[in-house]
Design a protein around this motif. Structure first.
Motif, PDB file in Angstrom:
ATOM      1  N   GLN A  44      92.869 -38.120  -4.263  1.00  0.00           N
ATOM      2  CA  GLN A  44      91.713 -38.960  -4.567  1.00  0.00           C
ATOM      3  C   GLN A  44      90.649 -38.153  -5.298  1.00  0.00           C
ATOM      4  N   HIS A  45      90.367 -36.969  -4.831  1.00  0.00           N
ATOM      5  CA  HIS A  45      89.345 -36.115  -5.454  1.00  0.00           C
ATOM      6  C   HIS A  45      89.756 -35.689  -6.866  1.00  0.00           C
ATOM      7  N   THR A  51      90.479 -45.495  -3.495  1.00  0.00           N
ATOM      8  CA  THR A  51      91.306 -45.257  -2.315  1.00  0.00           C
ATOM      9  C   THR A  51      92.326 -46.374  -2.078  1.00  0.00           C
ATOM     10  N   LEU A  54      95.171 -45.764  -4.561  1.00  0.00           N
ATOM     11  CA  LEU A  54      95.951 -44.595  -4.143  1.00  0.00           C
ATOM     12  C   LEU A  54      96.814 -44.931  -2.932  1.00  0.00           C
TER      13      LEU A  54
END
Length: 161
Positions: A44-45, A51, A54
């Motif tokens: 995610q980062h 989110t 993902l």
């Protein structure tokens, strides 16, 4: 225009796109394969992906056998998402797509270079004829393979690749 599935296409490329053709899919696999990313938060980062998107992609990869979800010992709410052999086999296609992007989409020099971890040599993907060795992609043609349904061949023009 193609829809979300390619049911009318009798083609392994179309089938592969159903599995990994969504915008974020290959970037997730790229980070797992080449950067060793396994944690949800790190994906995610690194990617800046929502989110919910993902979660959907990782769940799909697990269901398809491209990744497996491994619980982290002592951390019941933490898991690693690890590529399976099926997922790692996307590597050559990703290197080839990157090289295409370096040639046709990169504004300057290639932003990354693939290296052999064993010796540090540069890695390339090439089209190879079993008789003549490396050949230009323009010399690659196609013919029906053993998995082509007979009814698909009726009234079809041969594809000239």
């Amino acid at each position: 225009m193609l829809g979300r599935t390619y049911d009318s296409q009798v083609c392994s490329m179309a089938r592969a796109l159903e599995l990994v053709g969504e915008r974020w899919s290959l970037l997730i696999v790229r980070d797992a394969l080449f950067a060793g990313v396994t944690r949800f938060g790190d994906f995610q980062h690194n990617l800046g992906i929502a989110t919910n998107v993902l979660t959907s992609r990782l769940d799909a990869f697990v269901a398809l056998g491209i990744m497996e979800r491994r619980e982290v010992a002592g951390q019941p709410r933490q898991a690693d998402y690890v590529l399976t052999d099926k997922g790692r086999d996307l590597g050559p296609a990703m290197v080839a797509l990157t090289h295409w992007g370096d040639r046709w989409a990169a504004p300057d020099e290639p932003p990354i270079v693939y290296l052999h971890r064993g010796c540090g040599g540069t890695v390339h993907v090439e089209t190879v004829c079993e008789t003549h060795g490396v050949i230009p992609p323009a010399e690659v043609g196609v013919r029906p393979g053993p998995g082509m349904p007979a009814e698909y061949l009726v009234n079809r023009r041969p594809h000239r690749g």
